[in-house]
Design an enzyme around this catalytic site. Structure first.
Site, PDB file in Angstrom:
ATOM      1  CG  HIS A 177       2.280  -0.062   4.425  1.00 58.22           C
ATOM      2  ND1 HIS A 177       1.951  -0.977   5.401  1.00 58.22           N
ATOM      3  CD2 HIS A 177       1.158   0.662   4.180  1.00 58.22           C
ATOM      4  CE1 HIS A 177       0.680  -0.800   5.734  1.00 58.22           C
ATOM      5  NE2 HIS A 177       0.171   0.179   5.014  1.00 58.22           N
ATOM      6  CG  ASP A 220      -2.044  -0.925   1.175  1.00 52.47           C
ATOM      7  OD1 ASP A 220      -2.022  -1.804   0.292  1.00 52.47           O
ATOM      8  OD2 ASP A 220      -2.951  -0.806   2.009  1.00 52.47           O
TER       9      ASP A 220
HETATM   10 NI    NI Z   1      -2.672   3.119   3.230  1.00 57.58          NI
END
Ligand code: NI
Length: 469
Positions: free
Chosen positions: A425, A285
């Site tokens: 991430h 993400d």
């Molecule tokens: Ni996010």
């Protein structure tokens, strides 16, 4: 209160033909701010505290030939974050939110670079936006804030000029009073609030962003006052004149990113049946970030597909990386334009966040086939508005919190089960470093790595998935 300077400005504006012309464009909406993109855009600094009860998103530029600019903004943001975390406790019902983004206001190669840092702070009931423009002169190596651009002796005249510009545009300024309280306040105090965000037009007019509740009622929001070049000239310091010169010499705003050359990826040639095989999907993400290219190298070496939930503003800044993702068979998801907590926004703003990101991804030559709301914060209405399968996760590595390669590898490998969607991430270097070991570890355990759509089979728009059931 009508100071001598203000009276003088008034006379200038109503009696002189030349001044009238110069006074004409008195103020413009905040959204029309001049913005230019550089040939080699600043890199991305980004931090996210992924707690839906107290979300924090911070972004700042990383400028190779002027690192002090990004460092100054990062320091300011960390101070805001510390105060925010101390002031507002996590809340599931009304989460406080801190959200910071940036934009380039001027980029004159070899000379002045200006960045606007914009901070939105939601205190659990209401939100307020503030902004600051910072400049660096690459030739002199100097860092300037707005207070460095206006001569200290001219502060009162500066406030008068801004009031004049606002009134010229039909706004009612009750002399120099606080829009928040209606109480009279000192010009010096007003000047301090008005100096945060100063830019210029190419013609040399000074553009003063007047923040919420400064000089005008809160209901007016943020407006821009345009002080004509002739009136601004005597207010400026030498630094102010150099910054103004940067705006005059800056190239025209760059065109939209050219579409990438994405071709059919390896996903098309892969045949995998997750009803029969033990599949796991790795999801990344908030990128693309500064390490995403390196992650794509690793994934290519490993022959491992992944799914990337992109922020539109990052996709717009790194379209080539997005095109590469698509070309190399990874799946792409929409993670909104700039990571605001959607549950706090009105329907129009929610749609803008989603559509603007979709457009940026498309402009890069790719297509978002999935949606993941920031912080996982969603409602049925948001799910429907996205018009795509809504993908959450069942394994949260908490990589944003630990920032530790060992901890991220351990969380992924102990958490992953058949059908899992793993949340990572790619904006964190320790996460990117963890990926080869996560891929190897999952394969040792007999898992097949797939994209989210491969994992789910045929995910349906508006449906919410957190794993293959
Ligand atoms: Ni996010």
């Amino acid at each position: 209160m009508l100071s001598p300077v203000r009276t003088l400005l008034l006379i200038l504006c109503v009696t002189s033909v030349v001044a009238l012309a110069a006074c004409a464009p008195a103020s413009t909406p905040a959204s029309t701010a001049a913005s230019t993109a550089s040939a080699a855009p600043p890199g991305l600094g980004q931090e996210v505290r992924n707690n839906p009860a107290q979300p924090v998103f911070l972004a700042w530029p990383e400028v190779q030939d002027a690192p002090e600019l990004g460092e100054a903004i990062h320091r300011d943001l960390k101070a805001r974050e510390a105060a925010f975390l101390a002031d507002y406790a996590p809340s599931d019902e009304a989460p406080p939110e801190l959200h910071a983004t940036w934009s380039t206001v001027v980029d004159a190669p070899g000379a002045v670079l200006g960045i606007r840092s914009e901070v939105y702070e939601f205190a659990g009931a209401s939100g307020a936006t503030s902004s600051e423009a910072l400049y660096v002169d690459r030739a002199a190596g100097s860092l300037w804030r707005g207070s460095d651009l206006v001569a200290p002796a001219e502060r009162v005249a500066f406030v008068d000029a801004v009031v004049q510009a606002l009134e010229h545009n039909g706004r009612v300024v009750d002399d120099v009073v606080s829009g928040a309280t209606g109480a009279a306040i000192e010009p010096e105090a007003v000047a301090a609030r008005l100096l945060d965000d100063l830019t210029f037009t190419a013609a040399g007019d000074l553009v003063v962003r007047v923040g919420d509740g400064v000089l005008l009622p809160f209901s007016e929001g943020t407006v821009e006052a345009l002080v004509p070049a002739m009136l601004a000239e005597p207010l400026l310091t030498e630094a102010g004149r150099r910054v103004r010169a940067g705006f005059a010499g800056a190239p025209a705003p760059a065109a939209a990113p050219t579409p990438g050359t994405a071709t059919a990826g390896s996903a098309a040639s892969r045949t995998v049946d997750c009803a029969r095989e033990a599949c796991v999907a790795l999801t990344f993400d908030d990128g693309p970030g500064r390490d995403t290219g390196r992650l794509l190298d690793e994934l290519a070496d490993l022959g491992a597909p992944a799914t990337f939930f992109l922020l539109g503003q990052n996709a717009a800044r790194q379209p080539a990386v997005v095109a590469r993702m698509a070309a190399e068979g990874h799946e792409i998801g929409n993670h909104t334009w700039d990571h605001k907590q959607l549950t706090k926004l009105g329907r129009d703003a929610q749609l803008r966040e989603i559509e603007r990101a979709a457009a940026a991804i498309e402009a890069a030559g790719a297509k978002a086939t999935l949606f993941r709301p920031p912080y996982g914060s969603r409602t049925a209405a948001i799910d429907a508005a996205a018009g795509l399968p809504v993908v959450l996760w069942d394994v949260d590595t908490l990589d944003w919190k630990t920032r530790d390669t060992e901890a991220t590898v351990a969380a992924a490998l102990t958490g992953a089960k058949r059908g899992s969607i793993v949340l990572l991430h790619d904006i964190h270097a320790p996460t990117v470093a963890a990926v080869p070991r996560i891929v190897a570890g999952l394969r040792e355990r007999g898992f097949t790595l797939v994209t989210v759509s491969e994992l789910l089979g045929e995910p349906r728009a508006g449906e919410v998935y957190s794993r293959r059931s």
